[in-house]
Design a protein around this motif. Structure first.
Motif, PDB file in Angstrom:
ATOM      1  N   ASP A 118      28.561  33.816  33.277  1.00 43.10           N
ATOM      2  CA  ASP A 118      28.411  33.920  34.730  1.00 43.10           C
ATOM      3  C   ASP A 118      29.345  34.982  35.289  1.00 43.10           C
ATOM      4  OD1 ASP A 118      26.563  31.843  34.694  1.00 43.10           O
ATOM      5  OD2 ASP A 118      28.108  30.310  34.970  1.00 43.10           O
ATOM      6  N   LEU A 119      30.568  35.052  34.748  1.00 38.00           N
ATOM      7  CA  LEU A 119      31.539  36.040  35.215  1.00 38.00           C
ATOM      8  C   LEU A 119      31.072  37.459  34.939  1.00 38.00           C
ATOM      9  CD1 LEU A 119      34.887  34.358  34.042  1.00 38.00           C
ATOM     10  CD2 LEU A 119      33.826  34.250  36.303  1.00 38.00           C
ATOM     11  N   GLN A 120      30.228  37.605  33.949  1.00 33.06           N
ATOM     12  CA  GLN A 120      29.744  38.938  33.579  1.00 33.06           C
ATOM     13  C   GLN A 120      28.747  39.508  34.591  1.00 33.06           C
ATOM     14  OE1 GLN A 120      28.594  39.160  29.332  1.00 33.06           O
ATOM     15  NE2 GLN A 120      29.905  37.365  28.994  1.00 33.06           N
TER      16      GLN A 120
ATOM     17  N   THR B  98      43.186  44.773  40.960  1.00 34.61           N
ATOM     18  CA  THR B  98      42.534  44.728  42.271  1.00 34.61           C
ATOM     19  C   THR B  98      41.038  44.957  42.137  1.00 34.61           C
ATOM     20  OG1 THR B  98      44.551  45.571  43.308  1.00 34.61           O
ATOM     21  CG2 THR B  98      42.513  45.715  44.588  1.00 34.61           C
ATOM     22  N   PHE B  99      40.655  45.867  41.235  1.00 36.32           N
ATOM     23  CA  PHE B  99      39.233  46.142  41.013  1.00 36.32           C
ATOM     24  C   PHE B  99      38.517  44.894  40.496  1.00 36.32           C
ATOM     25  CE2 PHE B  99      35.868  47.153  37.960  1.00 36.32           C
ATOM     26  CZ  PHE B  99      34.974  47.832  38.784  1.00 36.32           C
ATOM     27  N   GLN B 100      39.115  44.232  39.500  1.00 33.70           N
ATOM     28  CA  GLN B 100      38.501  43.026  38.958  1.00 33.70           C
ATOM     29  C   GLN B 100      38.391  41.940  40.018  1.00 33.70           C
ATOM     30  OE1 GLN B 100      41.215  42.334  35.715  1.00 33.70           O
ATOM     31  NE2 GLN B 100      39.957  43.446  34.228  1.00 33.70           N
ATOM     32  N   CYS B 101      39.428  41.810  40.823  1.00 29.64           N
ATOM     33  CA  CYS B 101      39.422  40.815  41.895  1.00 29.64           C
ATOM     34  C   CYS B 101      38.287  41.095  42.890  1.00 29.64           C
ATOM     35  CB  CYS B 101      40.773  40.824  42.608  1.00 29.64           C
ATOM     36  SG  CYS B 101      40.973  39.518  43.832  1.00 29.64           S
ATOM     37  N   ASP B 102      38.166  42.337  43.308  1.00 27.81           N
ATOM     38  CA  ASP B 102      37.141  42.706  44.299  1.00 27.81           C
ATOM     39  C   ASP B 102      35.725  42.529  43.751  1.00 27.81           C
ATOM     40  OD1 ASP B 102      39.089  43.313  46.131  1.00 27.81           O
ATOM     41  OD2 ASP B 102      39.081  45.470  45.722  1.00 27.81           O
ATOM     42  N   THR B 103      35.524  42.940  42.505  1.00 30.81           N
ATOM     43  CA  THR B 103      34.179  42.862  41.934  1.00 30.81           C
ATOM     44  C   THR B 103      33.766  41.411  41.691  1.00 30.81           C
ATOM     45  OG1 THR B 103      32.716  43.824  40.262  1.00 30.81           O
ATOM     46  CG2 THR B 103      34.852  43.070  39.496  1.00 30.81           C
ATOM     47  N   LEU B 104      34.728  40.544  41.387  1.00 34.74           N
ATOM     48  CA  LEU B 104      34.429  39.118  41.240  1.00 34.74           C
ATOM     49  C   LEU B 104      34.061  38.495  42.589  1.00 34.74           C
ATOM     50  CD1 LEU B 104      37.242  38.088  38.722  1.00 34.74           C
ATOM     51  CD2 LEU B 104      34.786  37.884  38.306  1.00 34.74           C
ATOM     52  N   LYS B 105      34.809  38.884  43.620  1.00 30.24           N
ATOM     53  CA  LYS B 105      34.508  38.377  44.959  1.00 30.24           C
ATOM     54  C   LYS B 105      33.109  38.795  45.411  1.00 30.24           C
ATOM     55  CE  LYS B 105      39.225  38.286  46.857  1.00 30.24           C
ATOM     56  NZ  LYS B 105      40.119  38.916  47.869  1.00 30.24           N
TER      57      LYS B 105
END
Length: 558
Positions: free
Chosen positions: A529-531, A505-512
């Motif tokens: 770019d993802l970084q 969930t953390f990874q999902c939120d931070t990507l959004k």
């Protein structure tokens, strides 16, 4: 040996160093490895998760180790990104992509073996321009990348892009469009570098190719045959368009399977698990032997099904309680595996009625008759049990087509081809054992599995003849449309939110937070770019990209 207690479900995620420690070979595996390394063209057939990629990788590694003495070069070529090449604009795009992928993989493999072509000038001659060897490789990589992103560019012009990258007209680069030029290059490389032959190992060759691409691939596969090239490909039963390629005449076909009745089946499947976890975790499974064994047999010899179901049943590898094992088998093989099969109809819409009918036939006819037959014999103390059924060789074409799609999904597998039943000829099939156990209502999987497996008999089966009354409503099945508008499917899929990905969930939120909200956002980006997302470094960026990519591939593949 791995000690981080996290299963690797896909061979693509296994490093070369881990490959030897993780791989577990059965006698059939060793036979198949020998066929892969032989001269004859080969199709390695099996449903998802049975270990085709693993066998190709192990064969490559073994050939690498013997290269200096054998002078036989193994080249692994992954075609998983085929769905992203817009073949409908012009099939030449796809042909260019295939030859470019092979050349890129071959060039890299030669470099790893310390063989440099720069002094020979071979590549420059065939590309029609003078350039340094390393520049040609970079240009090939750019060209492959452009083709794999052609799906997102409505104005993409292959000739214009090729001229921009290579500096010459595409028509002058026969090496990436004409098989005769390509074979001539291979012959020159082999003679110059003293290589006896090159074994091309094609992975994901037909898993996600649309029929148009499949036919083009098999044409190339057949046309590449020569003294200097041996082609091998991993393929899937079911939805495959061979075109004019004849499997009997143009290649050997070997199945990747593990026989649940073999004397070493339990030992080998346990070893697969043991090689992926630490001793403490493995001891938990061993202490709960019957629970462990029931999951092993339910997987019907499919390593990926075993690892996934074991991970679910063990509460992330922490325990192996009987209640969790029973519920996992029930849910995994009664819901998950069937959902994957039904999902095929979203992609192959022309096959929808066949897919739905096949599920109805197995659930309402084959499984019911199998369970009734087993219960009846048990009550009569005859003990013999079955998970087999036969289909007459001359059964209606739509029935056999539905059966082939069920093979593709791993719901059933072909056990014996062309077996004689009285005076008629049938094909004997085996229902996935987990699916059978999940359908039992009078007992739990853990308490029932040994009764069945200990008394399993191939002589006991349900029989479906030429015009079996069980073939209900087959007149309503429309003719199959083999062509698929994969571009439309892909465009819809890429707009799916990243919430559905197997990430935290953390990874999902931070990507959004930095603008990555859909699959397309991730797949169109570079890993750097993802970084930009908080807490996402190079390693996590690569993993997230791979998760998004594999989610796309698995959806398209069903």
């Amino acid at each position: 040996m791995r000690f981080d207690d996290e299963f690797i479900f896909r061979t693509e995620d296994i490093s070369p160093q881990e490959l030897v420690d993780i791989f577990v070979a059965t006698k059939t595996d060793r036979d198949n490895l020998n066929y892969i390394k032989s001269k004859s063209p080969l199709l390695l057939e099996g449903s998802r998760g049975t270990g085709k990629t693993m066998l190709l990788r192990v064969a490559e590694k073994e050939m690498d180790e013997n290269f200096n003495s054998s002078r036989e070069l193994a080249v692994f070529i992954n075609f998983s990104k085929a769905i992203f090449v817009d073949a409908y604009k012009d099939i030449v795009y796809f042909r260019n992509w295939m030859f470019s992928k092979i050349l890129f993989a071959l060039k890299r493999k030669l470099e790893k073996k310390g063989i440099l072509l720069s002094a020979t000038g071979i590549l420059g001659n065939y590309f029609g321009f003078i350039d340094k060897e390393e520049n040609i490789l970079l240009k090939l990589d750019d060209f492959i990348y452009a083709l794999e992103n052609s799906w997102s560019n409505k104005t993409f012009d292959i000739s214009e892009k090729a001229s921009e990258i290579f500096g010459v007209d595409l028509k002058r680069i026969g090496i990436i469009r004409d098989v005769d030029y390509f074979k001539a290059l291979i012959e020159d490389i082999c003679e110059t570098c003293k290589i006896k032959r090159i074994v091309m190992l094609f992975d994901e060759a037909c898993h996600n190719f649309i029929p148009l691409q499949q036919r083009e691939f098999f044409t190339m596969f057949r046309d590449l045959r020569c003294p200097f090239i041996s082609c091998k490909a991993a393929v899937y039963p079911g939805i495959t368009s061979y075109g004019t390629f004849q499997t009997f005449h143009d290649a050997m076909v070997k199945k990747v399977e593990r026989d649940i009745t073999s004397s070493d089946y339990l030992e080998k499947m346990r070893e697969i698990v043991k090689n992926q976890v630490g001793e403490d975790t493995y001891s938990i499974f061993v202490k709960n032997g019957e629970n462990f064994n029931s999951l092993i047999y339910a997987a019907s010899g499919n390593p990926r099904l075993l690892l996934k179901s074991l991970f679910m049943a063990s509460e992330d590898l922490k325990s192996l309680k009987i209640g969790n094992v029973n519920s996992t088998i029930k849910n995994f093989y009664r819901t998950n595996i069937w959902n994957e099969h039904t999902k095929l109809s979203d992609i192959y819409k022309g096959h929808k009625k066949l897919i739905d009918w096949g599920r109805w036939f197995v659930e309402n006819k084959v499984l019911q008759e199998t369970i009734n037959k087993n219960e009846k014999r048990k009550s009569e103390e005859k003990y013999q049990q079955t998970i087999f059924f036969t289909i007459h060789r001359d059964a209606p074409a739509v029935v056999k087509q539905s059966i082939r799609i069920l093979e593709y999904s791993g719901i059933i597998s072909l056990h014996t081809e062309g077996t004689k039943v009285r005076t008629e000829v049938f094909d004997r099939y085996q229902v996935n054992f987990g699916v059978v156990l999940a359908s039992e209502t009078k007992s739990t999987p853990v308490s029932r599995y040994r009764e069945i497996i200990s008394n399993l008999s191939i002589k006991l089966y349900s029989e479906y003849g030429i015009n079996s009354p069980s073939y209900e409503n087959i007149d309503e099945l429309n003719s199959v449309e083999t062509e698929v508008d994969i571009k439309h499917v892909l465009e819809n899929l890429l707009h799916e939110p990243i919430d559905k990905l197997d990430i935290t969930t953390f990874q999902c939120d931070t990507l959004k937070n930095v603008g990555f909200t859909t699959l397309q956002d991730i797949l169109s980006a570079k890993e750097e770019d993802l970084q930009r997302a908080y807490g996402i470094g190079p390693k996590k960026a690569r993993k997230i990209y791979n998760i998004a990519f594999n989610a796309t591939i698995e959806y398209i593949s069903g």
